[in-house]
Scaffold this motif. Sequence first.
Motif, PDB file in Angstrom:
ATOM      1  N   VAL A 167       0.873  -0.916   0.190  1.00  0.00           N
ATOM      2  CA  VAL A 167       0.158  -0.186   0.132  1.00  0.00           C
ATOM      3  C   VAL A 167       0.365   0.938  -0.174  1.00  0.00           C
ATOM      4  CG1 VAL A 167      -1.636   1.304   1.105  1.00  0.00           C
ATOM      5  CG2 VAL A 167      -1.444  -1.642   1.424  1.00  0.00           C
ATOM      6  N   SER A 168       0.851   2.116  -0.572  1.00  0.00           N
ATOM      7  CA  SER A 168       1.252   3.568  -0.826  1.00  0.00           C
ATOM      8  C   SER A 168       0.618   4.473  -1.141  1.00  0.00           C
ATOM      9  CB  SER A 168       2.425   3.536  -2.679  1.00  0.00           C
ATOM     10  OG  SER A 168       3.147   4.170  -2.229  1.00  0.00           O
ATOM     11  N   PRO A 169       0.136   5.253  -0.414  1.00  0.00           N
ATOM     12  CA  PRO A 169      -0.583   6.669  -0.097  1.00  0.00           C
ATOM     13  C   PRO A 169       0.271   7.444  -0.330  1.00  0.00           C
ATOM     14  CG  PRO A 169       0.168   5.661   2.114  1.00  0.00           C
ATOM     15  CD  PRO A 169       0.782   5.057   1.285  1.00  0.00           C
ATOM     16  N   SER A 170      -0.581   8.794  -1.549  1.00  0.00           N
ATOM     17  CA  SER A 170      -0.437   9.414  -2.150  1.00  0.00           C
ATOM     18  C   SER A 170      -0.293  11.188  -0.850  1.00  0.00           C
ATOM     19  CB  SER A 170      -1.223  10.141  -2.986  1.00  0.00           C
ATOM     20  OG  SER A 170      -2.304  10.591  -3.034  1.00  0.00           O
ATOM     21  N   ASN A 171       1.161  11.943  -1.351  1.00  0.00           N
ATOM     22  CA  ASN A 171       1.450  12.881   0.125  1.00  0.00           C
ATOM     23  C   ASN A 171      -0.094  14.214  -1.255  1.00  0.00           C
ATOM     24  OD1 ASN A 171       3.464  11.910   0.749  1.00  0.00           O
ATOM     25  ND2 ASN A 171       5.052  13.319  -0.499  1.00  0.00           N
ATOM     26  N   THR A 172      -0.565  14.711  -0.226  1.00  0.00           N
ATOM     27  CA  THR A 172      -1.693  15.370  -0.221  1.00  0.00           C
ATOM     28  C   THR A 172      -1.830  17.091   0.123  1.00  0.00           C
ATOM     29  OG1 THR A 172      -3.002  15.084   1.586  1.00  0.00           O
ATOM     30  CG2 THR A 172      -2.847  13.077  -0.400  1.00  0.00           C
ATOM     31  N   PHE A 173      -2.223  17.647  -0.842  1.00  0.00           N
ATOM     32  CA  PHE A 173      -3.027  19.045   0.357  1.00  0.00           C
ATOM     33  C   PHE A 173      -3.352  19.295   1.406  1.00  0.00           C
ATOM     34  CE2 PHE A 173      -5.835  22.951   0.770  1.00  0.00           C
ATOM     35  CZ  PHE A 173      -4.547  23.834   0.689  1.00  0.00           C
ATOM     36  N   ALA A 174      -2.811  20.213   2.082  1.00  0.00           N
ATOM     37  CA  ALA A 174      -2.840  19.851   3.536  1.00  0.00           C
ATOM     38  C   ALA A 174      -3.713  20.892   3.845  1.00  0.00           C
ATOM     39  CB  ALA A 174      -2.210  19.576   4.314  1.00  0.00           C
ATOM     40  N   TRP A 175      -4.324  21.155   4.117  1.00  0.00           N
ATOM     41  CA  TRP A 175      -5.625  22.264   4.764  1.00  0.00           C
ATOM     42  C   TRP A 175      -6.075  21.543   6.525  1.00  0.00           C
ATOM     43  CZ3 TRP A 175     -11.470  23.504   5.901  1.00  0.00           C
ATOM     44  CH2 TRP A 175     -11.547  24.687   5.988  1.00  0.00           C
ATOM     45  N   ARG A 176      -5.328  22.719   7.228  1.00  0.00           N
ATOM     46  CA  ARG A 176      -5.925  22.616   8.366  1.00  0.00           C
ATOM     47  C   ARG A 176      -7.144  23.920   9.088  1.00  0.00           C
ATOM     48  NH1 ARG A 176      -4.393  23.115  13.630  1.00  0.00           N
ATOM     49  NH2 ARG A 176      -3.942  21.301  14.881  1.00  0.00           N
ATOM     50  N   LEU A 177      -7.892  23.673  10.075  1.00  0.00           N
ATOM     51  CA  LEU A 177      -8.719  24.887  10.498  1.00  0.00           C
ATOM     52  C   LEU A 177      -8.673  24.720  12.437  1.00  0.00           C
ATOM     53  CD1 LEU A 177     -10.064  27.333  10.749  1.00  0.00           C
ATOM     54  CD2 LEU A 177     -12.274  26.131  10.354  1.00  0.00           C
ATOM     55  N   GLY A 178      -8.740  25.057  13.161  1.00  0.00           N
ATOM     56  CA  GLY A 178      -8.363  25.290  14.522  1.00  0.00           C
ATOM     57  C   GLY A 178      -9.473  26.028  15.241  1.00  0.00           C
ATOM     58  N   THR A 198      -2.278   3.770  -4.036  1.00  0.00           N
ATOM     59  CA  THR A 198      -1.659   1.969  -4.805  1.00  0.00           C
ATOM     60  C   THR A 198      -1.140   1.201  -4.243  1.00  0.00           C
ATOM     61  OG1 THR A 198      -0.598   4.271  -6.238  1.00  0.00           O
ATOM     62  CG2 THR A 198      -0.016   1.725  -6.734  1.00  0.00           C
ATOM     63  N   ILE A 199      -2.075   0.184  -4.212  1.00  0.00           N
ATOM     64  CA  ILE A 199      -2.967  -0.757  -3.613  1.00  0.00           C
ATOM     65  C   ILE A 199      -1.828  -2.422  -4.763  1.00  0.00           C
ATOM     66  CG2 ILE A 199      -3.753  -2.923  -1.917  1.00  0.00           C
ATOM     67  CD1 ILE A 199      -5.609   0.160  -1.107  1.00  0.00           C
ATOM     68  N   ASN A 200      -0.507  -2.584  -4.459  1.00  0.00           N
ATOM     69  CA  ASN A 200      -0.138  -3.807  -5.343  1.00  0.00           C
ATOM     70  C   ASN A 200      -0.301  -3.355  -6.661  1.00  0.00           C
ATOM     71  OD1 ASN A 200       0.313  -5.721  -3.349  1.00  0.00           O
ATOM     72  ND2 ASN A 200      -1.385  -6.285  -3.459  1.00  0.00           N
ATOM     73  N   GLY A 201       0.176  -2.072  -7.140  1.00  0.00           N
ATOM     74  CA  GLY A 201      -0.350  -1.982  -9.040  1.00  0.00           C
ATOM     75  C   GLY A 201      -0.773  -1.104  -8.786  1.00  0.00           C
ATOM     76  N   LEU A 202      -2.056  -0.733  -8.077  1.00  0.00           N
ATOM     77  CA  LEU A 202      -3.507  -0.806  -8.427  1.00  0.00           C
ATOM     78  C   LEU A 202      -3.465   0.730  -7.909  1.00  0.00           C
ATOM     79  CD1 LEU A 202      -5.360  -3.642  -9.194  1.00  0.00           C
ATOM     80  CD2 LEU A 202      -4.458  -2.940 -10.610  1.00  0.00           C
ATOM     81  N   ARG A 203      -4.263   1.668  -8.790  1.00  0.00           N
ATOM     82  CA  ARG A 203      -4.447   2.611  -8.130  1.00  0.00           C
ATOM     83  C   ARG A 203      -6.592   2.899  -7.691  1.00  0.00           C
ATOM     84  NH1 ARG A 203      -3.211   9.326  -9.448  1.00  0.00           N
ATOM     85  NH2 ARG A 203      -4.963   9.803  -8.930  1.00  0.00           N
ATOM     86  N   ASN A 204      -5.791   3.537  -6.376  1.00  0.00           N
ATOM     87  CA  ASN A 204      -7.193   3.925  -5.428  1.00  0.00           C
ATOM     88  C   ASN A 204      -7.453   4.952  -5.363  1.00  0.00           C
ATOM     89  OD1 ASN A 204      -9.838   3.378  -4.273  1.00  0.00           O
ATOM     90  ND2 ASN A 204      -9.039   2.267  -2.617  1.00  0.00           N
ATOM     91  N   ASP A 205      -8.645   6.213  -6.329  1.00  0.00           N
ATOM     92  CA  ASP A 205      -8.773   6.887  -5.517  1.00  0.00           C
ATOM     93  C   ASP A 205      -9.773   7.264  -4.528  1.00  0.00           C
ATOM     94  OD1 ASP A 205      -7.125   7.988  -7.784  1.00  0.00           O
ATOM     95  OD2 ASP A 205      -9.099   7.552  -9.253  1.00  0.00           O
ATOM     96  N   ASP A 206     -10.333   6.274  -4.286  1.00  0.00           N
ATOM     97  CA  ASP A 206     -11.151   6.262  -3.066  1.00  0.00           C
ATOM     98  C   ASP A 206     -10.088   6.332  -1.203  1.00  0.00           C
ATOM     99  OD1 ASP A 206     -12.916   6.752  -0.170  1.00  0.00           O
ATOM    100  OD2 ASP A 206     -13.911   4.750  -1.144  1.00  0.00           O
ATOM    101  N   TRP A 207     -10.004   7.174  -1.003  1.00  0.00           N
ATOM    102  CA  TRP A 207      -8.614   6.962  -0.276  1.00  0.00           C
ATOM    103  C   TRP A 207      -8.224   8.870   0.689  1.00  0.00           C
ATOM    104  CZ3 TRP A 207      -6.789   2.850   1.264  1.00  0.00           C
ATOM    105  CH2 TRP A 207      -5.588   1.960   1.935  1.00  0.00           C
ATOM    106  N   ASN A 208      -9.327   8.335   1.430  1.00  0.00           N
ATOM    107  CA  ASN A 208     -10.002   9.723   2.300  1.00  0.00           C
ATOM    108  C   ASN A 208      -9.179   9.706   3.962  1.00  0.00           C
ATOM    109  OD1 ASN A 208     -10.449  12.200   3.364  1.00  0.00           O
ATOM    110  ND2 ASN A 208     -12.142  12.608   2.400  1.00  0.00           N
TER     111      ASN A 208
END
Length: 209
Positions: free
Chosen positions: A147-158, A185-195
């Motif tokens: 499993v290889s999650p992407s780096n993402t844009f971060a927005w934080r409100l506190g 990316t899971i075993n070479g396949l991209r999963n766009d549902d990763w939040n």
Amino acid sequence: MRTQTFRACIVGLVFTVGVALFPLFNGALAEEFGGTEPGKWIVGFRAGFSPLTQQLSENTSTSVGPLVNFQGLYSVNTWLLVGMMLEWERHGVGLEQPDSDLGHQDTVSVLPTIEVRPVKWDRITPYVNMSFGVNVNSFGEDTALRVSPSNTFAWRLGWGADYRLNERFALNAEWAYKRNDGHATINGLRNDDWNASSFGFLFGGKMFF
């Protein structure tokens, strides 16, 4: 979900900027407005816990994980501070059907930050802050799945408050929302549902210089 997150981001940005700029348009208020001293450095260390705001991905479950936050801010005037946050969180991840552990996701967030402190009530100083930056995500596997999650844009409100013990030290509590919506990316396949967007509940202390 992404449309709702974008709307929340816009509302939070407008709110924070509005609070920050309002005193500039009212000279009398600008003299009274503010909950800090200009020219001060604030260094904070907080720890707590972090649940995700939703399911990480279809057919997955996640644990409430540990959260650690380092903060350094400089007070530009009596109500506006700028600086940086560094935040780490970890969540255990498993499959719902069949019930099995996949491993854990770690997130390190680098967050340039602005903070507004509009008032001060005796020892208590409430504030609101907003950060934009990057989430660096990684995954430690307990199975043969890669499993290889992407780096993402971060927005934080506190939102939070300091309780001053004296001129140098304060206790702190803060609640925050952080956006971390990408793909994996899971075993070479991209999963766009990763939040991995999450709520954060932080408790700790701050030092003033």
